[in-house]
Write a protein that holds these residues in place. Sequence first.
Motif, PDB file in Angstrom:
ATOM      1  N   ARG A  64       0.847  -1.207   0.000  1.00  0.00           N
ATOM      2  CA  ARG A  64       0.000   0.000   0.000  1.00  0.00           C
ATOM      3  C   ARG A  64       0.877   1.249   0.000  1.00  0.00           C
ATOM      4  NH1 ARG A  64      -2.740   2.734  -1.698  1.00  0.00           N
ATOM      5  NH2 ARG A  64      -4.768   3.612  -1.154  1.00  0.00           N
ATOM      6  N   ILE A 104       0.951   4.216  -2.863  1.00  0.00           N
ATOM      7  CA  ILE A 104       0.779   5.637  -2.553  1.00  0.00           C
ATOM      8  C   ILE A 104       1.986   6.440  -3.034  1.00  0.00           C
ATOM      9  CG2 ILE A 104       0.708   7.325  -0.659  1.00  0.00           C
ATOM     10  CD1 ILE A 104      -0.826   5.213   0.974  1.00  0.00           C
ATOM     11  N   ASN A 126      -7.933  -5.606   6.785  1.00  0.00           N
ATOM     12  CA  ASN A 126      -8.288  -4.193   6.813  1.00  0.00           C
ATOM     13  C   ASN A 126      -7.037  -3.330   6.694  1.00  0.00           C
ATOM     14  OD1 ASN A 126     -11.199  -4.327   7.318  1.00  0.00           O
ATOM     15  ND2 ASN A 126     -10.613  -5.252   9.276  1.00  0.00           N
ATOM     16  N   CYS A 127      -7.193  -2.191   6.031  1.00  0.00           N
ATOM     17  CA  CYS A 127      -6.077  -1.270   5.842  1.00  0.00           C
ATOM     18  C   CYS A 127      -6.567   0.157   6.074  1.00  0.00           C
ATOM     19  CB  CYS A 127      -5.522  -1.424   4.420  1.00  0.00           C
ATOM     20  SG  CYS A 127      -4.199  -0.276   4.017  1.00  0.00           S
ATOM     21  N   VAL A 128      -5.808   0.931   6.841  1.00  0.00           N
ATOM     22  CA  VAL A 128      -6.144   2.329   7.098  1.00  0.00           C
ATOM     23  C   VAL A 128      -4.918   3.183   6.770  1.00  0.00           C
ATOM     24  CG1 VAL A 128      -6.825   4.018   8.841  1.00  0.00           C
ATOM     25  CG2 VAL A 128      -7.785   1.708   8.914  1.00  0.00           C
ATOM     26  N   VAL A 129      -5.128   4.201   5.952  1.00  0.00           N
ATOM     27  CA  VAL A 129      -4.043   5.112   5.586  1.00  0.00           C
ATOM     28  C   VAL A 129      -4.269   6.445   6.296  1.00  0.00           C
ATOM     29  CG1 VAL A 129      -2.871   6.303   3.700  1.00  0.00           C
ATOM     30  CG2 VAL A 129      -3.815   4.007   3.323  1.00  0.00           C
ATOM     31  N   LEU A 130      -3.285   6.879   7.075  1.00  0.00           N
ATOM     32  CA  LEU A 130      -3.373   8.157   7.787  1.00  0.00           C
ATOM     33  C   LEU A 130      -2.533   9.202   7.067  1.00  0.00           C
ATOM     34  CD1 LEU A 130      -2.844   6.897  11.461  1.00  0.00           C
ATOM     35  CD2 LEU A 130      -4.986   7.090  10.183  1.00  0.00           C
ATOM     36  N   GLU A 131      -3.128  10.378   6.876  1.00  0.00           N
ATOM     37  CA  GLU A 131      -2.400  11.520   6.315  1.00  0.00           C
ATOM     38  C   GLU A 131      -2.718  12.706   7.219  1.00  0.00           C
ATOM     39  OE1 GLU A 131      -4.309  11.155   2.595  1.00  0.00           O
ATOM     40  OE2 GLU A 131      -2.895   9.654   1.853  1.00  0.00           O
ATOM     41  N   THR A 132      -1.885  12.907   8.241  1.00  0.00           N
ATOM     42  CA  THR A 132      -2.216  13.888   9.272  1.00  0.00           C
ATOM     43  C   THR A 132      -1.358  15.139   9.132  1.00  0.00           C
ATOM     44  OG1 THR A 132      -0.621  12.917  10.807  1.00  0.00           O
ATOM     45  CG2 THR A 132      -2.861  12.075  10.893  1.00  0.00           C
ATOM     46  N   LEU A 180      -4.495   8.949  16.129  1.00  0.00           N
ATOM     47  CA  LEU A 180      -5.355   8.204  15.210  1.00  0.00           C
ATOM     48  C   LEU A 180      -4.911   6.745  15.107  1.00  0.00           C
ATOM     49  CD1 LEU A 180      -5.873  10.888  12.455  1.00  0.00           C
ATOM     50  CD2 LEU A 180      -7.685   9.728  13.721  1.00  0.00           C
ATOM     51  N   VAL A 211      -7.271   3.566  15.961  1.00  0.00           N
ATOM     52  CA  VAL A 211      -7.488   2.531  14.936  1.00  0.00           C
ATOM     53  C   VAL A 211      -7.026   1.177  15.469  1.00  0.00           C
ATOM     54  CG1 VAL A 211      -6.689   1.703  12.675  1.00  0.00           C
ATOM     55  CG2 VAL A 211      -7.431   4.083  12.949  1.00  0.00           C
TER      56      VAL A 211
END
Lengths: 373, 373
Positions: free
Chosen positions: B94, B98, B166-172, B181, B185
């Motif tokens: 992933r 990106i 499951n996959c979560v992408v953080l862009e903070t 976050l 998560v």
Amino acid sequence: MSASPKLQGRTLSLDDVADLARGCAFLGSGGGGDPHTAFMEIEAALADGNVIELIDVTSLPDDAFLAPCGWIGAPTISAEKLPSGREALQGLRRLESISGRRVDAVLPVEVGGSNGLAALVLALRAGVPVVDCDGMGRAFPESQMVIFNIRGQKACPAILTDDKGNCVVLETVDNVSEERLARSVAVTLGGSCHLIEYSAFARDMKANALRGTISDALAIGRSIRIAREGGRDPFEALFDALKASRQFDKAGVLFDGKIVDLKRETRNGFSVGRAVIDAFGGGQRLEVEFKNENLIARLNGEVRALVPDIISILDRETAETIVTECLKYGQRVKVVGASAPQALRSPQALAVLGPDAFGLPGPYRSIAELNGW
Amino acid sequence: MSASPKLQGRTLSLDDVADLARGCAFLGSGGGGDPHTAFMEIEAALADGNVIELIDVTSLPDDAFLAPCGWIGAPTISAEKLPSGREALQGLRRLESISGRRVDAVLPVEVGGSNGLAALVLALRAGVPVVDCDGMGRAFPESQMVIFNIRGQKACPAILTDDKGNCVVLETVDNVSEERLARSVAVTLGGSCHLIEYSAFARDMKANALRGTISDALAIGRSIRIAREGGRDPFEALFDALKASRQFDKAGVLFDGKIVDLKRETRNGFSVGRAVIDAFGGGQRLEVEFKNENLIARLNGEVRALVPDIISILDRETAETIVTECLKYGQRVKVVGASAPQALRSPQALAVLGPDAFGLPGPYRSIAELNGW
């Protein structure tokens, strides 16, 4: 595709938006948030010469790419935590970069409450039309309680954005996980943030979405206003509009009285509680339980309305809906019920968003049956 | 670039990995998780003929793309919630999609505990080398407590993956938001998941990372084993190895005794608590407080070691480190302290990961000063 030239729809005026806000508040069944902030954002954008175009889903080519949008969190929080105004467009651009294509039009995930107007805010910022449909025909507290999920669409990629510029992209193995993660992200980001989910091609939305719900909401809100202006009973006008709508056929007054007790707290990112309403003459009592939205109404302990049917609490003079976070002790109200869209009352739909899904006593019985309408 | 042919490093044997696990457990300061599960994954991969190559960061071209990785959550949970084995590679792929480029090598975010081995697991699955460096030289409970953050690198895009896919992408907008976050998560995904963060080019890692920490951990673990095999005191061997290391120069025994009380609970995704150790002769008492990692040691109420210095609790016969979640009433232990890498003791670093950051009584005083070493 550049959508606008081909997709000539109806242009919404500021008066239309005010009527729509009123109708969305009613369909929100107490939830979806107060449309007031969204209305002010739209007012400012229209004053700058921008235009909102409302189009029918059938007017779109099958390969048009559509983004359902709205806000997730507790309405009690979003009433105080104002948006920066950049959240929705940031989320839309992120969806476009993930999908590798432009979004051609937007729509509300839920037409109820503030979220019915959220799609208009995004449409104005992105310069795309709003499609006259949604995923609920009302508002629900959880993301997977949507016809798109019931009919097999995927929630992800789901994009959450906040007022500070934070962005979270969810790619989950199922739509319930998407809700759980989106909820905890919303809580961590302060209790309310913008969410784009269930993006799909028009081909799927033509098959799955609840059609004409924005027009229905607009007609509901307008009928109330026109009745008031003409000195007619706004409740009668409301019921006429519901009967004439595409999605909401049975409706009536469940109760008339005064709020004598109110319990409301923010729990796990939701506004949870109960309103108790006594009849003016005494003796009769209606209790309404809510989780963001009003879920069940009991008259003297006997169930008279059950989710997914619409239960809204209205000012008994003006027929303006009082959303959950604006309920107060002493308000004089009429509680109005209306049947949910037929698509939400199938066994498959009720498994996702009926009484069982909330741990309420079931099975679901329709509001028409419960009240002999 | 295809990294492997050019980047000839040192190949790690299974014995090396066992020694490394022992050293990582010591550097974990009680945290970072028990390396046992990761060791078994590596054992299986090596048995299949795969190879782990350990390279120096200076051997990499400046534009090599590097991914720090590890697990986030409470070690008490990860000890029971086994990985699927697919989490790390899913996250890496992933990140590559990106970034639009392949990852050339991986490294541990924290060398301490299980996370020191997590990078080896990912290296084996992705077929890339492991870089001999990390971001902490130990383990810390929060993501932003890392030299990469202190030296201005960005945590995002950060990618969380779980055993279900499951996959979560953080862009903070900042690295503290990334931690908050990622933590929520991780809690929502069951209390433990894989995290790739602070990805960067070798140019930045050469300037910022703590170098040689994997070699240091390996030498620590090996010295203990060899001493035991040769009938020598493993603690003496441990202190010799620490003195000879690049990053850890001062070390000694803080206390020798038996665990007489233990309080440990999972709170907000962390293992939080306290171990009380009494001397065998009586009279003397050491208390160690932890939040995943051991943070402060008090001898009869007087501070003897403070985060970021390393506080580890070891079996008093074998010198095997007992990680936080494996502490038990009655264990006979030696508590060992060692100075943190110099880079973690600057005022800028202490503001992020010193006593103040944990609400502990400060200011920081070094373990050498507190114990007259």
